[in-house]
Design a protein around this motif. Structure first.
Motif, PDB file in Angstrom:
ATOM      1  N   ARG A 273       1.003  -1.260   0.051  1.00  0.00           N
ATOM      2  CA  ARG A 273       0.233  -0.040   0.096  1.00  0.00           C
ATOM      3  C   ARG A 273       0.895   0.969   0.233  1.00  0.00           C
ATOM      4  O   ARG A 273       0.272   2.634  -0.259  1.00  0.00           O
ATOM      5  CB  ARG A 273      -0.890  -0.414   0.576  1.00  0.00           C
ATOM      6  CG  ARG A 273      -2.160  -1.610   1.192  1.00  0.00           C
ATOM      7  CD  ARG A 273      -2.516  -1.204   2.577  1.00  0.00           C
ATOM      8  NE  ARG A 273      -3.618  -2.457   2.491  1.00  0.00           N
ATOM      9  CZ  ARG A 273      -4.045  -2.275   3.620  1.00  0.00           C
ATOM     10  NH1 ARG A 273      -5.096  -1.949   4.580  1.00  0.00           N
ATOM     11  NH2 ARG A 273      -5.308  -3.937   3.741  1.00  0.00           N
ATOM     12  N   ASN A 276      -0.197   4.047  -2.918  1.00  0.00           N
ATOM     13  CA  ASN A 276      -1.751   4.848  -1.955  1.00  0.00           C
ATOM     14  C   ASN A 276      -1.597   5.448  -0.497  1.00  0.00           C
ATOM     15  O   ASN A 276      -2.000   6.607  -1.097  1.00  0.00           O
ATOM     16  CB  ASN A 276      -2.459   3.567  -1.924  1.00  0.00           C
ATOM     17  CG  ASN A 276      -3.660   3.314  -2.569  1.00  0.00           C
ATOM     18  OD1 ASN A 276      -2.505   3.655  -4.367  1.00  0.00           O
ATOM     19  ND2 ASN A 276      -4.579   2.917  -3.138  1.00  0.00           N
ATOM     20  N   ASP A 322      -5.164   5.016  -8.322  1.00  0.00           N
ATOM     21  CA  ASP A 322      -6.067   6.011  -7.406  1.00  0.00           C
ATOM     22  C   ASP A 322      -7.005   6.042  -5.594  1.00  0.00           C
ATOM     23  O   ASP A 322      -8.111   5.167  -6.827  1.00  0.00           O
ATOM     24  CB  ASP A 322      -7.309   7.447  -7.976  1.00  0.00           C
ATOM     25  CG  ASP A 322      -5.334   8.228  -8.497  1.00  0.00           C
ATOM     26  OD1 ASP A 322      -5.726   8.602  -9.542  1.00  0.00           O
ATOM     27  OD2 ASP A 322      -4.412   8.070  -8.045  1.00  0.00           O
ATOM     28  N   PRO A 323      -6.992   6.186  -4.739  1.00  0.00           N
ATOM     29  CA  PRO A 323      -7.526   4.750  -3.550  1.00  0.00           C
ATOM     30  C   PRO A 323      -9.002   6.114  -4.060  1.00  0.00           C
ATOM     31  O   PRO A 323      -9.579   7.366  -4.340  1.00  0.00           O
ATOM     32  CB  PRO A 323      -7.491   5.453  -2.277  1.00  0.00           C
ATOM     33  CG  PRO A 323      -6.722   6.970  -2.418  1.00  0.00           C
ATOM     34  CD  PRO A 323      -5.712   6.450  -4.411  1.00  0.00           C
TER      35      PRO A 323
END
Length: 534
Positions: A273, A276, A322-323
């Motif tokens: 992660r 992100n 993209d989150p």
């Protein structure tokens, strides 16, 4: 000799702060010291007074608190006290600190070192906040405070002793390391920050997060304090690298991998992660800057974070998308978390897209309950059932219950709830105050407990036996219900499926706002009853 030099450094900075050599720097130090204290040490009125003393920060705090990112329920906020009641004490505290650091990061009349150190402090705090949200085992606001304060000593040195600070930085980068700061100042920036903040009587976990340990805290160190220290250390180092404009992308990528590998034992989600986390931190900086009406962080912070997040992916893995804010996922989206982000209509059927935005649909019941409680002329007789019903309608969980202390004051049991787990447990004891399981963080530290998958071994071994049965939920939230840190109980919400992403603040904020008002009404009702008897 070194002790005398260290004492002189501390005296020089203390004198500079009192003389106001740098405009508003004393206010920054004062507000950081005051706002870094435990919530129980600073009342709502004291926090409001602190922010009200700085008209610029006051205006920006209220403006930010009225934006959707901080106030998803869209309640009008006109005072700091309104902001605290709506957004929450810890989030307003973090917002005030963020805005102060943002202001110092963008002052063109300040030294480059001061602006750079303020940028690193702010970025470090935001990175720690995002990581805490991903980890789900610590309070994101506390993580922000600890990580941003870890750079406190260097911020002061870069403000009041610029020439000496430049000398020490150059020598440190040339290979001297911490010895350069000890030679020039008599102590390291970490030791300076620790000594200055210790006099403010900050909580031990925050002081330990700022402190430099040799060797690093081991297994005998309290887990919650060790993990905060590790998080603050990682976030600061990570932010320094990300904001270093002279560091080539290839070198940053390799150092990032080495840093993540070293931190992997405490934060195993990092390898997957990390891209992100950088993107989310950059987005939070953008949200903060927009809410404050300022582009102060500008090229010093946000642009560099954006560039780093789009550079070579870690270990050659494809860059993560993209989150997507959970509240905006359309029905049936592949990334939606089952049971929570997939909106449901009557009977649990998926909502059709023409029924309106799922975020608005999902929060309607909670918004209505919150509005009704806030507009009630007197403390409601028993607000808990209506609040639970609103959460049930909104989140469609498998299990929902509120547990409180029994007559002995030592054990928690279900007071009201529904679902197969609540039916099976009945009135049995769920856990005791003395038990060091996952719920200890909830009832003793007032920290939200967010679990995406109870089968995760890092979580499973800390759960009580009643959460390990066949009918147990696969993901759950446990939120402490309190007013001014007076605990009333724990809200438990469980789902039958695992969750793909951490619970975001936009999901938690409406629930927390509702139950904070529930706790406030309950406290007022009990207080009125006590006065009547007296």
């Amino acid at each position: 000799m070194r002790e005398e030099l260290a004492s002189q450094t501390i005296k020089t900075i203390d004198t500079a702060l009192k003389s106001g050599q740098v405009a508003s720097m004393p206010e920054l130090v004062r507000i950081i010291r005051a706002l870094s204290k435990d919530e129980g040490s600073v009342s709502i009125h004291e926090l409001a007074d602190l922010i009200n003393q700085d008209s610029t920060i006051l205006t920006r705090v209220i403006a930010a608190a009225n934006t959707f990112g901080y106030n998803p329920t869209n309640i009008e906020i006109s005072t700091v006290t309104d902001a605290i009641h709506t957004v929450g004490f810890n989030r307003v505290r973090m917002l005030a600190m963020s805005l102060m650091l943002l202001d110092h990061a963008g002052r063109t009349n300040s030294s480059y070192e001061q602006r750079q150190m303020a940028s690193i402090s702010l970025t470090s705090g935001i990175v720690a906040q995002v990581m805490a949200e991903h980890a789900g085992v610590m309070n994101p606001e506390t993580a922000f405070v600890c990580a941003s304060l870890r750079n406190f000593g260097r911020l002061l040195l870069g403000t009041f002793m610029v020439h000496e600070f430049r000398e020490a930085l150059a020598a440190a980068e040339a290979g001297e390391g911490d010895a350069a700061f000890q030679r020039v100042f008599g102590l390291t920036p970490y030791a300076l920050g620790y000594e200055l903040l210790k006099s403010a009587h900050l909580p031990k976990p925050i002081l330990n997060a700022v402190r430099q340990f040799e060797p690093p805290p081991g297994p005998d160190f309290p887990w919650s304090e060790r993990i905060l220290h590790q998080l603050a250390t990682f976030s600061l180092t990570f932010s320094e690298m990300a904001l270093d404009g002279d560091l080539p992308d290839s070198v940053f990528s390799q150092r990032q991998q080495d840093l993540i590998k070293k931190a992997g034992r405490d934060f195993p989600f990092l390898l997957e992660r990390a891209p992100n986390i950088l993107k989310e931190a950059e987005q939070k900086l953008g949200l903060l800057s927009a809410a404050a009406g300022s582009a102060a962080i500008g090229s010093v912070g946000r642009e560099r974070l954006r560039h780093r997040s789009r550079a070579t992916p870690i270990s050659g893995k494809p860059e993560l998308p993209d989150p997507v804010p959970p509240s905006y996922l359309p029905p049936g989206d592949a990334h939606a978390a089952p049971g929570i982000n997939s909106p449901r209509g009557p009977g649990g059927a998926p909502l059709d897209s023409r029924d309106g935005p799922p975020a608005i649909r999902r929060r309607t019941a909670i918004e209505q309950a919150l509005e009704a409680l806030e507009n009630a002329p007197h403390p409601t007789a028993n607000p808990l059932p209506n609040a639970l019903n609103a959460v049930w309608k909104t989140l469609r969980p498998q299990d929902l219950f509120f547990c409180g202390l029994d007559s002995s004051g030592r054990a928690f049991r279900i007071l009201v709830g529904q679902g197969p787990l609540a039916d099976r447990l009945g009135e049995r004891t769920l856990f005791r105050r003395s038990e060091r399981n996952a719920f200890f963080l909830c009832h003793e530290r007032l920290i939200n407990l967010s679990v995406q998958d109870i089968e995760d071994d890092r979580v499973f071994r800390h759960l009580p036996d009643w959460l390990k049965g066949a009918d147990a939920p696969r993901s759950f939230l446990a939120l402490p219900v309190h007013h001014q840190r007076l605990l009333q109980g724990i809200l438990f919400v469980g789902w039958s499926t695992t969750r793909d992403s951490p619970f975001g603040n936009d999901e938690l904020a409406p629930i927390q706002a509702l139950f904070e008002v529930v706790a406030q009404h309950t406290n007022q009702r009990q207080s009125n009853r006590f006065r009547a008897v007296a």
